[in-house]
Design a protein around this motif. Structure first.
Motif, short mmCIF file in Angstrom:
data_model
loop_
_atom_site.label_atom_id
_atom_site.label_comp_id
_atom_site.label_asym_id
_atom_site.label_seq_id
_atom_site.Cartn_x
_atom_site.Cartn_y
_atom_site.Cartn_z
N VAL A 399 0.82 -1.22 0.00
CA VAL A 399 0.00 0.00 0.00
C VAL A 399 0.85 1.26 0.00
O VAL A 399 0.58 2.21 -0.76
CB VAL A 399 -0.95 0.00 1.22
CG1 VAL A 399 -1.64 1.36 1.35
CG2 VAL A 399 -1.98 -1.10 1.08
N LEU A 400 1.90 1.30 0.81
CA LEU A 400 2.70 2.53 0.92
C LEU A 400 3.37 2.89 -0.42
O LEU A 400 3.24 4.04 -0.88
CB LEU A 400 3.73 2.38 2.03
CG LEU A 400 3.12 2.33 3.46
CD1 LEU A 400 4.20 2.02 4.48
CD2 LEU A 400 2.42 3.64 3.78
N PRO A 401 4.08 1.96 -1.09
CA PRO A 401 4.62 2.31 -2.42
C PRO A 401 3.52 2.66 -3.42
O PRO A 401 3.72 3.50 -4.30
CB PRO A 401 5.37 1.05 -2.84
CG PRO A 401 5.65 0.31 -1.59
CD PRO A 401 4.50 0.61 -0.69
N PHE A 402 2.37 2.03 -3.27
CA PHE A 402 1.24 2.32 -4.16
C PHE A 402 0.82 3.78 -4.02
O PHE A 402 0.60 4.48 -5.02
CB PHE A 402 0.07 1.39 -3.82
CG PHE A 402 -1.01 1.34 -4.86
CD1 PHE A 402 -1.05 0.33 -5.80
CD2 PHE A 402 -1.99 2.31 -4.90
CE1 PHE A 402 -2.04 0.29 -6.76
CE2 PHE A 402 -2.99 2.28 -5.85
CZ PHE A 402 -3.02 1.27 -6.79
N ILE A 407 1.11 9.70 -6.03
CA ILE A 407 1.54 11.09 -5.84
C ILE A 407 2.59 11.48 -6.88
O ILE A 407 2.59 12.61 -7.39
CB ILE A 407 2.08 11.28 -4.41
CG1 ILE A 407 0.97 11.03 -3.40
CG2 ILE A 407 2.66 12.69 -4.23
CD1 ILE A 407 1.43 11.06 -1.96
N ARG A 408 3.45 10.54 -7.24
CA ARG A 408 4.45 10.83 -8.26
C ARG A 408 3.80 11.11 -9.62
O ARG A 408 4.23 11.99 -10.35
CB ARG A 408 5.42 9.65 -8.39
CG ARG A 408 6.38 9.46 -7.22
CD ARG A 408 7.38 8.37 -7.53
NE ARG A 408 8.35 8.18 -6.46
CZ ARG A 408 8.29 7.20 -5.56
NH1 ARG A 408 7.31 6.33 -5.61
NH2 ARG A 408 9.21 7.09 -4.62
N ARG A 409 2.76 10.33 -9.96
CA ARG A 409 2.09 10.52 -11.24
C ARG A 409 1.29 11.81 -11.29
O ARG A 409 1.08 12.37 -12.36
CB ARG A 409 1.16 9.34 -11.50
CG ARG A 409 1.85 8.00 -11.68
CD ARG A 409 0.83 6.87 -11.65
NE ARG A 409 1.47 5.57 -11.52
CZ ARG A 409 0.84 4.46 -11.15
NH1 ARG A 409 -0.45 4.51 -10.88
NH2 ARG A 409 1.49 3.32 -11.06
N HIS A 410 0.85 12.27 -10.15
CA HIS A 410 -0.02 13.45 -10.09
C HIS A 410 0.55 14.42 -9.05
O HIS A 410 0.14 14.41 -7.88
CB HIS A 410 -1.45 13.05 -9.72
CG HIS A 410 -2.04 12.05 -10.67
ND1 HIS A 410 -2.76 12.42 -11.79
CD2 HIS A 410 -2.01 10.69 -10.68
CE1 HIS A 410 -3.15 11.34 -12.43
NE2 HIS A 410 -2.70 10.28 -11.79
N PRO A 411 1.50 15.25 -9.46
CA PRO A 411 2.14 16.17 -8.51
C PRO A 411 1.16 17.07 -7.77
O PRO A 411 1.46 17.53 -6.66
CB PRO A 411 3.07 17.00 -9.42
CG PRO A 411 3.32 16.12 -10.60
CD PRO A 411 2.07 15.35 -10.80
N ALA A 412 -0.02 17.31 -8.35
CA ALA A 412 -1.00 18.16 -7.66
C ALA A 412 -1.47 17.53 -6.36
O ALA A 412 -2.01 18.23 -5.48
CB ALA A 412 -2.19 18.43 -8.58
N PRO A 472 11.64 14.42 0.11
CA PRO A 472 11.09 14.61 -1.24
C PRO A 472 11.07 13.29 -2.03
O PRO A 472 12.08 12.58 -2.06
CB PRO A 472 12.04 15.63 -1.88
CG PRO A 472 12.66 16.34 -0.72
CD PRO A 472 12.79 15.32 0.36
N LEU A 473 9.94 12.98 -2.61
CA LEU A 473 9.82 11.74 -3.36
C LEU A 473 10.60 11.84 -4.66
O LEU A 473 10.56 12.85 -5.36
CB LEU A 473 8.35 11.44 -3.68
CG LEU A 473 7.46 11.11 -2.48
CD1 LEU A 473 6.02 10.93 -2.94
CD2 LEU A 473 7.94 9.86 -1.76
N ASP A 478 8.14 3.29 -7.67
CA ASP A 478 8.52 2.03 -7.04
C ASP A 478 7.86 0.88 -7.80
O ASP A 478 6.71 0.98 -8.24
CB ASP A 478 8.06 2.00 -5.58
CG ASP A 478 8.76 3.07 -4.74
OD1 ASP A 478 9.94 3.34 -5.01
OD2 ASP A 478 8.13 3.63 -3.83
N ASP A 479 8.57 -0.21 -7.94
CA ASP A 479 8.03 -1.40 -8.60
C ASP A 479 7.31 -2.24 -7.56
O ASP A 479 7.93 -2.97 -6.78
CB ASP A 479 9.16 -2.20 -9.25
CG ASP A 479 8.63 -3.38 -10.06
OD1 ASP A 479 7.40 -3.47 -10.23
OD2 ASP A 479 9.45 -4.19 -10.53
#
Length: 529
Positions: A399-402, A407-412, A472-473, A478-479
């Motif tokens: 769940v955490l990497p998910f 958040i990485r895909r959607h910086p907003a 900062p991410l 993450d795979d």
């Protein structure tokens, strides 16, 4: 060729039990084929098809098949509408025609008994009966017993194949093993075509007669038979036929890929429109995207089945959404409630189901688009974070990497981590966990405080993963595939290996010879001093 309703396997005034028990079936076949005066010996041969001795029975089946296939090739079976034997005796038929009518009736009796042997207790008997029936169908297709030039079916022995299918999809006996043996014959294009047509007709008749009630044994046999059908993907692959139609080949539906797809589609839709056993929903949905949808003329016709499957709940709902997702992205299906249904599947039980790994794998695909609205992605991230508070460690490592990937895909969505305008802390979380509509749950007004809480988790790996929210991410995702299948046992084994302490050095140079050599070493030490 419809099996005869009434069969005679021996003459009325003959008692040959002892003779048939000692008779060699192959010698009997040779006599019958040699001269018509031995035609009545066919009764002895057919009587052996009722033997309780397995070896005798199998030998008789092989001999009968040889006999009637040879008679078909010689055209010594009556062709056309078959008259009752009583009419043949008093009618204006020649001696040759009477003999052909006689043998045609015996052929029908033979086929009927072979069909009955498909229900034999011994698999070896059933397998041999099946092979003999296919040989008869092949010979009958090459040497038709009907004068009619059917516009659709031509000379294919459709009724015989339909009778075989009806016995394979038994209502009382699990025929999975026998159906798997039948699969090799389904490689023939015309046989496969008429088998699919026969399945569709059988399902319609049986399920309607049973008023749509569950029939687990029958439905499982039908499902097994359908899943053993390997559909061709190109017209050029249609090369192997049981019956060659020569000049009529180009007009034959069984030789056209579009017609194969049409019958395949009707077969599956006819089967899926009835209520199915719950375990069968999973089996179908797992193979849907690979083995069913690509071979359908109109895949969007599966929408009713997928919608009904979603209403079943649990893992079945998730697998149904996978099919809907394919229809949306590959076949332009409009289904506006898709993400809302996916959102509502996020419940505490999702971390404990058998299909947990598949759930998150598919959910990761569903949410991979960068064009999804921010409020929707924020709703998924927030709901997963809330559920994480009570999830087991194995699920948290997924769940955490998910959440981080979302958040990485959607910086907003980074506002959920750091909100500069919020000088004061929120007194109450505005997120509405019970709201079914992700657009109305106010996830963007909240924060991921749950991840801060997980930094104090008892498991060090979970706490370490939760700490990433403080930095900062990175831009690279993450795979999660590496942790989808992780189990509690694997985590414990890994923890035990990590807990083993390394040896602590007692001095700069480790003594290796101190205790070797007994007093010699000590004596050398004192001499030096």
């Amino acid at each position: 060729m419809a099996p005869a309703k009434k069969r005679n396997v021996k003459p009325e005034k003959s008692q040959k039990g002892v003779k048939t028990a000692k008779m060699d079936p192959n010698s009997c076949v040779e006599r019958i084929l040699e001269s018509r005066k031995h035609a009545n010996d066919v009764f002895d041969l057919l009587e052996l098809l009722q033997s309780e001795d397995e070896k005798v029975l199998i030998s008789a089946m092989s001999a009968c098949t040889t006999l009637f296939c040879t008679l078909l090739e010689r055209k010594e079976l009556f062709t056309g509408k078959l008259h009752p034997e009583d009419e043949a005796l008093i009618g204006g038929f020649t001696a040759e025609e009477k003999c052909q009518i006689f043998m045609r009736h015996r052929y029908n009796s033979c086929v009927e008994m072979l069909l009955e042997q498909l229900s034999h207790e011994e698999f070896n008997v059933k397998e041999n009966a099946l092979c003999c029936l296919i040989k008869c169908a092949t010979a009958q297709g090459r040497h038709p017993l009907e004068d009619l030039d059917w516009s659709e079916h031509y000379s294919f022995p459709r009724e015989l194949i339909q009778a075989v299918v009806e016995n394979l999809v038994s209502k009382t006996t699990d025929n999975s093993l026998l159906i798997s043996r039948f699969q090799q014959f389904l490689e023939m294009e015309d046989l496969r075509f008429y088998v699919m047509s026969s399945i569709r007709e059988s399902v319609g008749q049986v399920m309607e007669k049973n008023k749509g009630a569950l029939m687990p044994v029958y439905q499982n046999n039908v499902f097994t038979l359908m899943t053993n059908i390997n559909m061709p993907s190109q017209e050029s692959e249609l090369t192997s036929f049981m019956v060659q139609q020569e000049a009529k080949h180009n007009d034959w539906k069984a030789a056209k890929l579009t017609e194969h797809k049409r019958v395949f589609e009707r077969m599956w839709l006819g089967f899926l429109k009835y209520k199915l056993p719950s375990n069968m929903y999973k089996k179908i949905l797992v193979i849907l995207h690979d083995s069913i949808l690509p071979h359908m003329s109109k895949p969007t016709l599966m929408i009713d089945f997928l919608t009904a499957a979603y209403d079943v709940g649990g893992a079945i709902s998730l697998l149904a959404l996978n099919g809907l997702f394919i229809l949306i992205h590959q076949h332009n299906l409009e289904y506006p409630d898709f993400y809302q249904k996916l959102y509502n599947l996020l419940e505490p039980s999702v971390f404990h189901v058998k299909y947990r790994a598949r759930f998150f794998h598919l959910a990761n695909i569903f949410l991979s688009s960068s064009h999804l609205p921010v409020y929707l992605v924020a709703a998924f991230a927030k709901r997963l974070a809330r559920l994480a508070l009570t999830a087991p460690p194995t699920a948290l490592l997924i769940v955490l990497p998910f959440i981080y990937n979302l958040i990485r895909r959607h910086p907003a969505c980074r506002v959920l981590i750091h909100r500069p305008s919020a000088e004061r802390e929120l007194i109450k979380d505005p997120y509405l966990m019970d709201e079914e509509d992700p657009a109305m749950c106010h996830a963007l007004d909240s924060s991921l405080w749950e991840l801060k809480t997980l930094q104090n988790h008892y498991h060090p790996d979970v706490a370490k993963a939760a700490m990433l929210i403080n930095t900062p991410l990175s831009g690279q995702e993450d795979d999660i595939n590496e942790v989808l299948e992780i189990t509690t046992h694997e985590m414990m084994e890994r923890d035990l290996k990590h807990s083993q302490k390394k040896s602590v050095p007692l001095e700069f140079e480790t003594a290796t010879q101190l205790l070797k050599g007994g007093g010699n070493v000590l004596g050398q030490h004192f001499c030096l001093n």
